[in-house]
Design an enzyme around this catalytic site. Structure first.
Site, PDB file in Angstrom:
ATOM      1  N   ASN A   1       3.771  -2.936   5.951  1.00  9.05           N
ATOM      2  CA  ASN A   1       2.628  -3.852   5.888  1.00  9.05           C
ATOM      3  C   ASN A   1       1.888  -3.889   7.228  1.00  9.05           C
ATOM      4  OD1 ASN A   1       3.140  -4.586   3.245  1.00  9.05           O
ATOM      5  ND2 ASN A   1       3.985  -6.590   3.730  1.00  9.05           N
TER       6      ASN A   1
ATOM      7  N   ARG B   1      -5.913   2.825  -9.239  1.00  8.84           N
ATOM      8  CA  ARG B   1      -4.736   3.512  -8.718  1.00  8.84           C
ATOM      9  C   ARG B   1      -3.862   3.888  -9.902  1.00  8.84           C
ATOM     10  NH1 ARG B   1      -4.673   2.279  -3.185  1.00  8.84           N
ATOM     11  NH2 ARG B   1      -5.477   0.211  -2.644  1.00  8.84           N
TER      12      ARG B   1
ATOM     13  N   ARG C   1      -8.263   2.586  -1.335  1.00 10.96           N
ATOM     14  CA  ARG C   1      -7.713   2.853  -0.003  1.00 10.96           C
ATOM     15  C   ARG C   1      -6.311   3.461  -0.056  1.00 10.96           C
ATOM     16  NH1 ARG C   1      -8.263  -2.106   2.603  1.00 10.96           N
ATOM     17  NH2 ARG C   1     -10.326  -1.529   3.355  1.00 10.96           N
TER      18      ARG C   1
ATOM     19  N   HIS D   1     -12.984  -1.951  -9.197  1.00 14.14           N
ATOM     20  CA  HIS D   1     -11.608  -2.454  -9.103  1.00 14.14           C
ATOM     21  C   HIS D   1     -11.122  -3.021 -10.430  1.00 14.14           C
ATOM     22  CE1 HIS D   1      -8.524  -5.426  -7.497  1.00 14.14           C
ATOM     23  NE2 HIS D   1      -8.138  -4.302  -6.942  1.00 14.14           N
TER      24      HIS D   1
ATOM     25  N   TYR E   1       5.401  -4.944  -9.917  1.00 11.91           N
ATOM     26  CA  TYR E   1       4.265  -5.842  -9.715  1.00 11.91           C
ATOM     27  C   TYR E   1       4.227  -6.809 -10.894  1.00 11.91           C
ATOM     28  CZ  TYR E   1       1.846  -3.139  -6.022  1.00 11.91           C
ATOM     29  OH  TYR E   1       1.490  -2.518  -4.861  1.00 11.91           O
TER      30      TYR E   1
ATOM     31  N   ARG F   1      -0.467 -15.630  -3.003  1.00  9.14           N
ATOM     32  CA  ARG F   1       0.637 -14.880  -2.409  1.00  9.14           C
ATOM     33  C   ARG F   1       0.391 -14.544  -0.942  1.00  9.14           C
ATOM     34  NH1 ARG F   1       0.018  -9.732  -4.225  1.00  9.14           N
ATOM     35  NH2 ARG F   1      -0.552  -8.987  -2.177  1.00  9.14           N
TER      36      ARG F   1
ATOM     37  N   HIS G   1       1.042 -10.321  -8.385  1.00 10.13           N
ATOM     38  CA  HIS G   1      -0.235  -9.618  -8.357  1.00 10.13           C
ATOM     39  C   HIS G   1      -1.227 -10.146  -9.396  1.00 10.13           C
ATOM     40  CE1 HIS G   1      -2.818  -5.882  -8.747  1.00 10.13           C
ATOM     41  NE2 HIS G   1      -2.729  -5.979  -7.451  1.00 10.13           N
TER      42      HIS G   1
END
Length: 697
Positions: free
Chosen positions: A54, A385, A415, A445, A478, A574, A602
């Site tokens: 992270n 993704r 990214r 997205h 997730y 979160r 998520h």
């Protein structure tokens, strides 16, 4: 001026938390899971690795972006919370230094000994016996020596290029003929395991790779005396700078930027704590950084590599394996295996909750059945993704090969997945899929899939709208939600959305969907202000919002206004949260929790009591400027009463968590919840698992 305005106007009071410092507080909560003795041993190693990875991303993106802005605009730039950018950079260093020290000191004093006690020994080279040193010397000669390249640094040899996130040794040698001391760099190869396993032991015994190299340097520097060596690691700016308006070919422009990315400016150096000042100074000068960019490490550099340790075959020290269950609607289908996913959707909307309910038998099945169903005419999907060997992508290719119209929007600018997505885009195009790369200056997205099916003399649109990526790997860890529906109004909205994404449509009005950057911001503000009006008219009101991050100042101001008139607000955030809760006169009625557990929270859920006519939404967007203004996002209402109650129950269970939940305080600190006297421990994630598998209760 009312009390709230007076507070906000006070220069000594910041009514927004700084975004970057809030992120650091989030990563501290991640580290705390690694420190917590209740976390299984190898899972603690995993949380230590996540904390480090992270941080890598934080420096590559957030710190890099701030340093660019400082360079371009100077130190007078103000952040949203009203501090100068230079002040923020110093605050980041001040906040991170004790955390990095805490991680490494705890690793040495607690986690490493605890691992050793249970058969996972990470030895320093100097502490192993002669027999195993001889083994590692052979390992060096056979596996390492041929791939190592010592790089001298002197007037004839400029300081070498050092790749991003690479671990290196700075080596000081003395020429035996001239007695001159010289400086060199040796890269620790990342193609080999970071921790070298020593065989012929009953336990998992390792030595760090850089120490194997450091203690066997002589063959690399013939006729030189090895005086000392020290480890260091650099992080580079990994932001891509694409001028989309000027790019004739987005893929080519992106590939060029990916090449340039390798040479981004250095934004951090991690260095062994015992490095002499003169060597430290030389590295700082050669890398064109400042002392603020240097982080002293008191133990092993690069603890992100502990992820390999976390997955050793030691189930007694890991979380109990989780296997997702079939959705209840699909369990009934087991009695009638010929019933298609489309028949099940026609029976009524239903929600799926991953990873508790299977991604494979719901989302993946939806696309795979559509690919081979002779009645399906078209499939349209967004991909932000996906996994390296994606069954979703294979199904889309199969659909195109079967003669169906397949249109896929692949977001090339996701990214750190840019190269992967370019590869998939080309494979899809080669199979005859219509591939679109998104809109200029907007990331796509949204998580949406639309299937058009011929049924008799009519076309029926089936859809999935979710909060998570179409990625079967991340769907295993997730926590995400999705809805399946064949409602006409939602189908018409998604059709309009895909026309907007693939063509020249300037669709502004949607029947049901909240779409960014078109109507989502305004609609969310309307929903919050509607609660304010209900409260003023005497109807007790309640807002619950769950998301990854909350940053947007306009939304936050609306929440403050709602709190001031008496609306109760629970926020489940979160990660980054810039709201300052529980401030008298400003945010008395706002409560914020963060949940950190084995699954990454998520999902995005938005609940509004609406004077008793409850409304709830799910989708892909956080309340951040980038989501509301610079991305294509979709939030959908969930209108079936039973599903509204299902989502409300999910929120209530999370709010009742007293094991993984942390409460945010007005000063920006978080406190982890624990059961009160006589109260049973309740982990929301464990509760959701037990609903499908009682053995997890």
């Amino acid at each position: 001026m009312n009390n709230a305005e007076a507070i906000a106007a006070d220069p000594h009071f910041k009514y927004l938390f700084n975004r970057e410092l809030s992120w650091i507080a989030f990563n501290k909560r991640v580290l705390s899971e690694g420190i917590d003795a209740r976390t299984p041993l190898l899972e603690r190693a995993k949380f230590f690795a996540i904390f480090s990875s992270n941080l890598d991303e934080f420096f590559m993106v957030r710190v890099a972006r701030a340093k660019r802005k400082l360079s371009d605009q100077g130190g007078q730039v103000l952040t949203d919370d009203g501090i100068q950018l230079q002040e923020q950079m110093l605050a980041i260093k001040e906040a991170l230094t004790p955390l990095v020290t805490m991680q490494h000191e705890f690793f040495e004093s607690n986690l490493r000994p605890e691992l050793s006690k249970h058969g996972v020994k990470i030895f320093d080279y100097k502490d192993i016996d002669r027999k195993h040193q001889d083994y590692l010397k052979t390992y060096f000669q056979e596996k390492l020596f041929p791939v190592l390249t010592p790089l001298a640094v002197d007037p004839a040899h400029p300081f070498p290029y050092i790749s991003n996130l690479s671990l290196s040794l700075v080596v000081i040698v003395r020429d035996r003929q001239t007695h001159e001391e010289k400086f060199a760099r040796v890269k620790v190869p990342n193609i080999l395991p970071r921790f070298v396993k020593i065989p012929e032991t009953d336990e998992h015994t390792f030595v760090p790779l850089e120490q194997v190299i450091a203690h066997n340097l002589a063959p690399l520097f013939r006729d030189m005396d090895i005086l000392s060596s020290y480890a260091f690691r650099i992080t580079r700016d990994a932001e891509l700078d694409i001028e989309e308006e000027e790019a004739d070919d987005l893929i080519s422009a992106l590939q060029e930027e990916l090449r340039k990315q390798k040479f981004g400016a250095v934004v951090r150096m991690e260095i062994a704590q015992d490095v002499p000042p003169e060597i430290r100074k030389k590295l700082i000068e050669q890398l064109s950084i400042t002392e603020t960019d240097v982080y002293d490490v008191p133990s092993l550099i690069g603890l992100g590599d502990l992820m390999a340790i976390a997955f050793l075959p030691m189930p007694e020290h890991q979380d109990q394996p989780w296997k997702s269950v079939s959705h209840p609607r699909l369990k009934e289908d087991e009695q009638n295996p010929t019933k298609s996913i489309f028949e099940i959707i026609r029976e009524g909307d239903f929600l799926v909750h991953h990873p508790y309910q299977s991604f494979t038998t719901t989302v993946q099945r939806f696309i795979e059945e559509a690919a081979v169903d002779p009645h399906v005419l078209a499939i349209k999907q967004t991909l932000y993704r996906t996994s390296g060997d994606s069954p979703i992508v294979h199904a889309l290719i199969r659909a195109a090969e079967n003669g169906k119209q397949v249109a896929v929007l692949v977001e090339l600018k996701a990214r750190f997945d840019e190269a992967n997505n370019i590869s998939w885009a080309k494979k899809l195009e080669n199979a005859g899929v219509h591939v679109v790369y998104g809109l200029k200056n907007l990331k796509t997205h949204t998580k949406t899939a639309l299937v058009v099916r011929q049924e008799g003399d009519r076309l029926v649109r089936y859809m999935h709208i979710g909060t998570g990526n179409y990625n079967p790997k991340t769907a295993r860890f997730y926590s995400d939600l999705g809805i399946f529906s064949c409602r006409d109004d939602l189908g018409a909205d998604l059709t309009d959305l895909f026309n907007y994404l693939t063509g020249y449509s300037r669709q502004r009005d949607y029947r049901k969907l909240l779409v960014a950057p078109v109507n989502m911001r305004d609609r969310f503000l309307e929903l919050i202000h509607r609660e304010i009006e209900h409260q003023k008219n005497g109807y007790p009101c309640y807002i619950i919002a769950k998301m990854n991050s909350l940053v947007d100042p306009e939304i936050i101001n609306a929440l403050y206004e709602a709190s001031q008139v008496g609306v109760n607000i629970d926020l489940i955030i979160r990660g980054i949260c810039c709201v300052r809760p529980k401030v008298k006169g400003l945010s008395d009625r706002i409560r914020v929790i963060s949940v950190i557990g084995r699954f990454l929270e998520h999902s995005r859920i938005f609940y509004f009591s609406n004077g008793g006519a409850e409304q709830v939404y799910i989708g892909s967007a956080d309340w951040m400027p980038r989501n509301l203004d610079a991305r294509v996002e979709v939030i959908t209402p969930v209108e079936e009463p039973a599903l509204v109650q299902e989502l409300k129950q999910i929120l209530e269970i999370i709010l009742a968590d007293n094991r993984q939940a942390w409460d945010l305080h007005p000063d920006g600190t978080y406190t982890q919840r624990s059961p009160k006297d006589g109260e049973p421990e309740m982990s929301s994630q464990k509760h959701f698992m037990s609903q499908g598998r009682p053995e997890f209760a």
